[in-house]
Motif scaffolding. Structure first.
Motif, mmCIF file in Angstrom:
data_model
loop_
_atom_site.group_PDB
_atom_site.id
_atom_site.type_symbol
_atom_site.label_atom_id
_atom_site.label_comp_id
_atom_site.label_asym_id
_atom_site.label_seq_id
_atom_site.Cartn_x
_atom_site.Cartn_y
_atom_site.Cartn_z
ATOM 1 N N ALA A 48 44.723 30.582 150.533
ATOM 2 C CA ALA A 48 44.277 31.897 150.069
ATOM 3 C C ALA A 48 44.687 32.170 148.626
ATOM 4 C CB ALA A 48 44.798 32.998 150.990
ATOM 5 N N PHE A 49 45.848 31.632 148.218
ATOM 6 C CA PHE A 49 46.280 31.938 146.831
ATOM 7 C C PHE A 49 45.337 31.316 145.804
ATOM 8 C CE2 PHE A 49 48.242 28.279 144.639
ATOM 9 C CZ PHE A 49 48.374 27.355 145.660
ATOM 10 N N LEU A 50 44.556 30.323 146.232
ATOM 11 C CA LEU A 50 43.575 29.693 145.338
ATOM 12 C C LEU A 50 42.181 30.281 145.508
ATOM 13 C CD1 LEU A 50 44.718 25.989 145.842
ATOM 14 C CD2 LEU A 50 44.982 27.344 143.748
ATOM 15 N N LEU A 51 42.018 31.186 146.465
ATOM 16 C CA LEU A 51 40.680 31.678 146.797
ATOM 17 C C LEU A 51 40.531 33.195 146.730
ATOM 18 C CD1 LEU A 51 40.237 29.325 149.881
ATOM 19 C CD2 LEU A 51 39.049 29.081 147.696
ATOM 20 N N GLU A 52 41.591 33.896 147.049
ATOM 21 C CA GLU A 52 41.520 35.362 147.098
ATOM 22 C C GLU A 52 41.803 35.941 145.709
ATOM 23 O OE1 GLU A 52 40.890 37.426 149.636
ATOM 24 O OE2 GLU A 52 41.223 36.308 151.497
ATOM 25 N N PHE A 53 40.805 35.905 144.829
ATOM 26 C CA PHE A 53 41.034 36.355 143.460
ATOM 27 C C PHE A 53 41.143 37.868 143.354
ATOM 28 C CE2 PHE A 53 38.615 32.289 142.505
ATOM 29 C CZ PHE A 53 39.778 31.568 142.360
ATOM 30 N N ASP A 54 40.118 38.569 143.867
ATOM 31 C CA ASP A 54 40.058 40.012 143.653
ATOM 32 C C ASP A 54 41.226 40.746 144.299
ATOM 33 O OD1 ASP A 54 37.780 39.501 142.303
ATOM 34 O OD2 ASP A 54 36.410 40.132 143.898
ATOM 35 N N THR A 55 41.535 40.349 145.540
ATOM 36 C CA THR A 55 42.622 41.030 146.242
ATOM 37 C C THR A 55 43.950 40.852 145.505
ATOM 38 O OG1 THR A 55 42.564 39.087 147.680
ATOM 39 C CG2 THR A 55 41.754 41.148 148.602
ATOM 40 N N GLN A 56 44.200 39.608 145.024
ATOM 41 C CA GLN A 56 45.449 39.388 144.293
ATOM 42 C C GLN A 56 45.430 40.086 142.938
ATOM 43 O OE1 GLN A 56 47.308 35.207 144.742
ATOM 44 N NE2 GLN A 56 45.144 34.800 145.028
ATOM 45 N N ALA A 57 44.264 40.032 142.294
ATOM 46 C CA ALA A 57 44.168 40.544 140.915
ATOM 47 C C ALA A 57 44.579 42.010 140.822
ATOM 48 C CB ALA A 57 42.747 40.357 140.384
ATOM 49 N N ALA A 58 44.142 42.789 141.791
ATOM 50 C CA ALA A 58 44.425 44.222 141.752
ATOM 51 C C ALA A 58 45.940 44.461 141.672
ATOM 52 C CB ALA A 58 43.837 44.893 142.993
ATOM 53 N N TYR A 59 46.677 43.764 142.529
ATOM 54 C CA TYR A 59 48.138 43.957 142.548
ATOM 55 C C TYR A 59 48.805 43.398 141.292
ATOM 56 C CZ TYR A 59 47.403 45.101 147.453
ATOM 57 O OH TYR A 59 46.970 45.683 148.614
ATOM 58 N N ILE A 60 48.328 42.215 140.862
ATOM 59 C CA ILE A 60 48.970 41.544 139.730
ATOM 60 C C ILE A 60 48.769 42.330 138.434
ATOM 61 C CG2 ILE A 60 48.855 39.467 138.275
ATOM 62 C CD1 ILE A 60 48.289 37.867 140.880
ATOM 63 N N LYS A 61 47.544 42.815 138.227
ATOM 64 C CA LYS A 61 47.251 43.574 137.010
ATOM 65 C C LYS A 61 48.169 44.789 136.862
ATOM 66 C CE LYS A 61 42.431 42.791 135.828
ATOM 67 N NZ LYS A 61 41.125 43.433 135.682
ATOM 68 N N GLU A 62 48.259 45.553 137.940
ATOM 69 C CA GLU A 62 49.071 46.773 137.883
ATOM 70 C C GLU A 62 50.537 46.427 137.650
ATOM 71 O OE1 GLU A 62 48.720 49.334 141.335
ATOM 72 O OE2 GLU A 62 50.376 50.564 140.554
ATOM 73 N N PHE A 63 50.994 45.399 138.361
ATOM 74 C CA PHE A 63 52.389 44.977 138.220
ATOM 75 C C PHE A 63 52.687 44.558 136.782
ATOM 76 C CE2 PHE A 63 55.489 41.434 138.315
ATOM 77 C CZ PHE A 63 56.582 42.072 138.878
ATOM 78 N N LEU A 64 51.809 43.715 136.197
ATOM 79 C CA LEU A 64 52.031 43.231 134.829
ATOM 80 C C LEU A 64 51.950 44.371 133.813
ATOM 81 C CD1 LEU A 64 50.104 39.810 134.778
ATOM 82 C CD2 LEU A 64 52.583 40.166 134.792
#
Lengths: 376, 376
Positions: free
Chosen positions: A351-367
């Motif tokens: 999933a870490f190589l496939l779930e882009f949108d779901t991860q992106a939302a959290y990562i963007k805000e965190f960064l």
């Protein structure tokens, strides 16, 4: 090439000629590091993010190395303008880790003292050794402190190790689908791969360079690995029980689609990866344990001062969520405020190589938040 | 030998000389069946229970074949006076299934027409073929209708197949830790074993008899199988991350206890099992699908008229409980009243070989009720 691609990128190389001390006490030089960078380092040098790759990854995380490339880098969905790791804002670095076979020195590299590949003469290395070599690269690039270290699977181990070993060197970490030490069941899967390679008659105690390659062994190792990257549900969705061969179910050599897929990908893998490197890297994964060198796992995790975003996936049985939960609880008991999202996904560890949108939302805000704190 | 043992038992043999028709259309004769019996067949011949073994089991389910035996039969904890399958009340039969290597004719048996083992000349067989051969044995023993057919894992498949193929021949079935067709993920695990054996240079397309045995391949296959018999929790409990070797974690050939265990059991297995038999049997497992020959899975399951007790285990990821739930729901939609217990256990798939007391309680009551209905 879409407008959100980092475009054409070139892998760069740097060779460190001073002695490198392995955690084992072994010493090696010179060591070359292959790396790529995307985006621009700002003049305050406070927008640098180190991306760490997984088991068989490379420095080529995003974009294309040549206009003819069929596929972009391994995390292209996550790195680029406007993506999770936004190259309009951040300077992204990804290096091939110590002991791999994509440009950084490893068991398949030529030992300058003999003119032949190291093979089993290469020192056993650890995730901490990988991180120490990454730090040399960061120093070389003139970066005092990273904004973030991020990665999935073995890449997440490196992120954790950065925070424990060099707490003063990174403002934050994003360990994804990872663990502070793998489960005995995960070691068992690596054991299958290890035996398959070592029992391949072509392996010859690692001395196969210039001779026949232990192709069958490495293919079987990859097949076993592949099972752990998926989930019961993703197997159902992707293959079901579809039969693949003309001979039908009573054909002794007949096979299901899932077998065909595993075989195809297993052998394809042998065209791009070295068997000794595979053995060394799964060893590094097996022996990785944050607690080594500290009084306890709790003590090691207690050293983490970086802002932390953990991401796990509900169907990942190789790096189950409860392992991250354990770390999160220890950090909280030390008064830290780690963030953790357990993303509902059927993709398993992959999933870490496939779930882009779901991860992106959290990562963007965190960064965003970390960068605001750092840059003011 | 405790007072609840069936004591000394002898494996019996019967040879059927008429042509046996395989589901594939292939024909073979003669076929020998190895079997054991425990308890006494009553004069009404209505207390007979057929126990079906799993992948690598044998007819020797209970008691001891010799006073020197270190271990009793494979389901001794379940079969004996006062046990789940109570030999004071019931006549228990267990036969080695078609294609195995413990006395019943299979790929390792000598082909009388050549004087050499069949090897790959042996017909591909199915679970239905196994059941048809068991029926020949039951006929031979003069039993009109079985009280029950029971078994775990592949033994449970046989129980299900009995109820679908010969609904008039058994009053009840107890399928344990099994499925009406295995998942693609389970096929993937068998694929690892298949490749490991077939790529062993000693396998030689199955023609290794009298020559070197494909030991490494079969050991790796067993190791992969072993992972699926346990659970994440049982791996933690049994091994943790304990390291097993003197050389320490930086020793390239060092290993964890879990690896040592897998290796030891993998190679031990090669002393007792034939590689071709293993290949044929996992093929029978892969292609087993109750729906073959019927319009649908639902239609096949709808044929079951026997009283049914399903047992599953919460941590079994090889034969997950949801597969049994699916069958239970179909049966209910056909107006049947299957019983199903999902036993909380950390042992994974192996639980059916370890959880004696928990299973016994359900089985005893179920058999009591069936026997009351049958014997009045």
């Amino acid at each position: 090439m879409d407008k959100n691609s980092v475009g054409l990128v070139k892998t760069k190389y740097v060779t460190f000629k001073d002695d490198f001390y392995f955690e084992s006490g072994r010493i090696l030089s010179p060591i070359t590091v292959a790396y790529e960078t995307y985006g621009k380092l700002n003049k305050e040098k406070n927008n640098a993010i180190l991306i760490c790759h997984a088991l068989t990854g490379s420095a080529h995380a995003a974009g294309y190395n040549s206009p003819d490339d069929q596929k972009p880098g391994w995390w292209d969905g996550m790195i680029g303008p406007g993506k999770a790791f936004d190259t309009d804002k951040y300077f992204i670095i990804c290096s091939n880790f110590l002991g791999s076979c994509y440009g950084t020195t490893g068991p398949a590299s030529v030992d300058p003292s003999t003119g032949k590949p190291y093979g089993l003469k290469f020192p056993v290395f650890t995730v901490k050794d990988m991180v120490k070599l990454q730090k040399k690269l960061i120093d070389y690039l003139g970066i005092e402190k990273l904004l973030c270290v991020a990665g999935g699977s073995m890449g997440g181990m490196q992120a954790l190790e950065w925070a424990v070993t060099f707490p003063e060197k990174t403002n934050s970490i994003i360990p994804i689908a990872t663990a502070g030490r793998i489960t005995p069941m995960a070691i068992a899967f690596n054991t299958i791969g290890r035996f398959a390679i070592m029992k391949d008659p072509n392996w010859m105690n690692g001395d196969y360079y210039g001779k026949a390659f232990p192709r069958d062994g490495l293919a079987i190792a990859r097949m076993a690995g592949h099972i752990t990257y998926m989930s019961d549900k993703s197997f159902h969705k992707k293959f079901g029980r579809r039969y693949a061969t003309f001979g039908g179910i009573y054909d002794f050599f007949g096979y299901f689609e899932v077998e065909n897929y595993l075989k195809y990908n297993g052998y394809k893998f042998t065209e791009r990866f070295d068997a000794n490197c595979y053995l060394y890297i799964i060893k590094a994964m097996d022996i990785f344990d944050l607690s080594y060198g500290y009084g306890s796992f709790e003590e090691a995790v207690g050293r983490i001062s970086a802002d932390t975003l953990f991401i796990t996936f509900t169907s990942d049985f190789l790096f189950p969520s409860y392992q991250t939960e354990e770390i999160v609880n220890i950090m909280k008991s030390h008064g830290k405020k780690p963030e953790w999202v357990d993303i509902e996904s059927d993709y398993g560890h992959d999933a870490f190589l496939l779930e882009f949108d779901t991860q992106a939302a959290y990562i963007k805000e965190f960064l965003d938040n970390v960068y605001k704190k750092v840059a003011g």
